[in-house]
Scaffold this motif. Structure first.
Motif, short mmCIF file in Angstrom:
data_model
loop_
_atom_site.label_atom_id
_atom_site.label_comp_id
_atom_site.label_asym_id
_atom_site.label_seq_id
_atom_site.Cartn_x
_atom_site.Cartn_y
_atom_site.Cartn_z
N THR A 27 0.83 -1.10 -0.09
CA THR A 27 -0.04 -0.18 0.08
C THR A 27 0.84 1.19 0.06
O THR A 27 2.10 0.94 0.18
N HIS A 65 -6.00 -2.84 -7.37
CA HIS A 65 -6.88 -2.82 -6.45
C HIS A 65 -7.16 -4.13 -6.08
O HIS A 65 -8.09 -5.10 -6.66
N ILE A 66 -7.35 -4.55 -4.69
CA ILE A 66 -7.65 -5.84 -4.25
C ILE A 66 -8.43 -5.61 -2.94
O ILE A 66 -8.06 -5.15 -1.88
N GLY A 67 -9.84 -6.11 -3.25
CA GLY A 67 -10.54 -5.90 -2.02
C GLY A 67 -10.68 -4.17 -2.11
O GLY A 67 -10.96 -3.59 -3.09
N ASN A 68 -10.74 -3.67 -0.76
CA ASN A 68 -10.65 -2.16 -0.87
C ASN A 68 -9.40 -1.59 -0.49
O ASN A 68 -9.23 -0.35 -0.19
N ARG A 69 -8.52 -2.25 -0.91
CA ARG A 69 -7.05 -1.75 -0.77
C ARG A 69 -6.21 -1.52 -2.00
O ARG A 69 -6.78 -2.24 -3.15
#
Length: 78
Positions: A27, A65-69
Motif C-alpha cells: 500500500t 485494487h484488491i478488495g478495498n485496498r
C-alpha cells in the motif's frame, strides 16, 4: 507545490527497492514506511504518492485494487 528533487529521490528509492525485490507489492503507507530510506524524518505520504504516480505514468509501477485496498507493484504490462 512539492519539491521535484524530493519526488525524484523517492522515485529512485522505489526503483532501487523494486530492483532488489521485484515481486514486492504494498500500500502507499507500506511503500512510504518500508521501501524508502529516509535520510532524516520521513516526509509526508503525499510525496511518496507523487513519486508513485510519476512512476506509474512512466510505466515503471502499477496500482492494483484488491478488495478495498490499493497496492503498488512493479508494472507487469508492457
Amino acid at each position: 507545490m512539492m519539491d521535484d528533487a524530493l519526488i525524484d529521490y523517492v522515485a529512485q528509492a522505489i526503483c532501487r527497492y523494486l530492483q532488489q525485490r521485484p515481486a514486492s507489492a504494498d500500500t502507499l503507507e507500506g511503500v512510504h514506511a518500508w521501501w524508502i530510506e529516509w535520510p532524516d524524518l520521513p516526509e509526508a505520504p503525499a510525496v511518496t504518492l507523487a513519486a508513485l504516480e510519476r512512476l506509474e505514468q512512466q510505466g515503471v509501477v502499477e496500482r492494483r485494487h484488491i478488495g478495498n485496498r490499493e497496492l503498488w507493484r512493479a508494472c507487469t504490462r508492457h
